[in-house]
Scaffold this active site. Structure first.
Site, short mmCIF file in Angstrom:
data_model
loop_
_atom_site.label_atom_id
_atom_site.label_comp_id
_atom_site.label_asym_id
_atom_site.label_seq_id
_atom_site.Cartn_x
_atom_site.Cartn_y
_atom_site.Cartn_z
N CYS A 29 -1.30 95.10 -14.61
CA CYS A 29 -1.65 94.86 -13.31
C CYS A 29 -2.05 93.42 -13.30
CB CYS A 29 -3.02 95.79 -13.14
SG CYS A 29 -4.13 95.45 -12.01
N CYS A 32 -5.59 92.38 -12.02
CA CYS A 32 -6.49 92.51 -12.82
C CYS A 32 -6.54 91.11 -13.90
CB CYS A 32 -5.92 93.75 -13.89
SG CYS A 32 -6.13 95.38 -13.08
#
Length: 104
Positions: A29, A32
């Site tokens: 991700c 993230c």
């Protein structure tokens, strides 16, 4: 920022006397990874008030499933073992603080 796992979840998050902000993230991700410095800064600023921890949703699918985590990043603030506020997606620090601070 410390990591929690399926096996440490209850002791580290649910049983914590201090509010805990959990970063549900994944290695794949991109947002993230971009959010990580912001969360580390919040962990320092909120030290003694809130614990900030991370949980890799791929390595720890049980907790992610139990809390219905469908997107990464998802930030959930737990107080007294209960989720009290959830923010989905990477957001600027000012917006995160505005959304999370009232729930502290």
């Amino acid at each position: 920022m410390e990591a929690v796992t399926d096996s440490t979840w209850t002791a580290e998050v649910l049983a914590s006397e201090m509010p805990v902000l959990v970063d549900f993230w994944a290695d794949w991700c991109g947002p993230c990874h971009r959010l990580r410095p912001t969360l580390e800064a919040l962990a320092e600023e909120w030290a003694g008030r809130v614990r900030v921890v991370s949980l890799d949703i791929d390595a720890n699918p049980n907790v992610a499933r139990d809390y219905g985590i469908l997107s990464a990043p998802t930030l959930t603030l737990f107080r007294g073992g209960e989720p009290v506020r959830t923010v989905v997606g990477a957001q600027p620090k000012s917006r995160l603080v505005a959304q999370l601070e009232p729930a502290l």
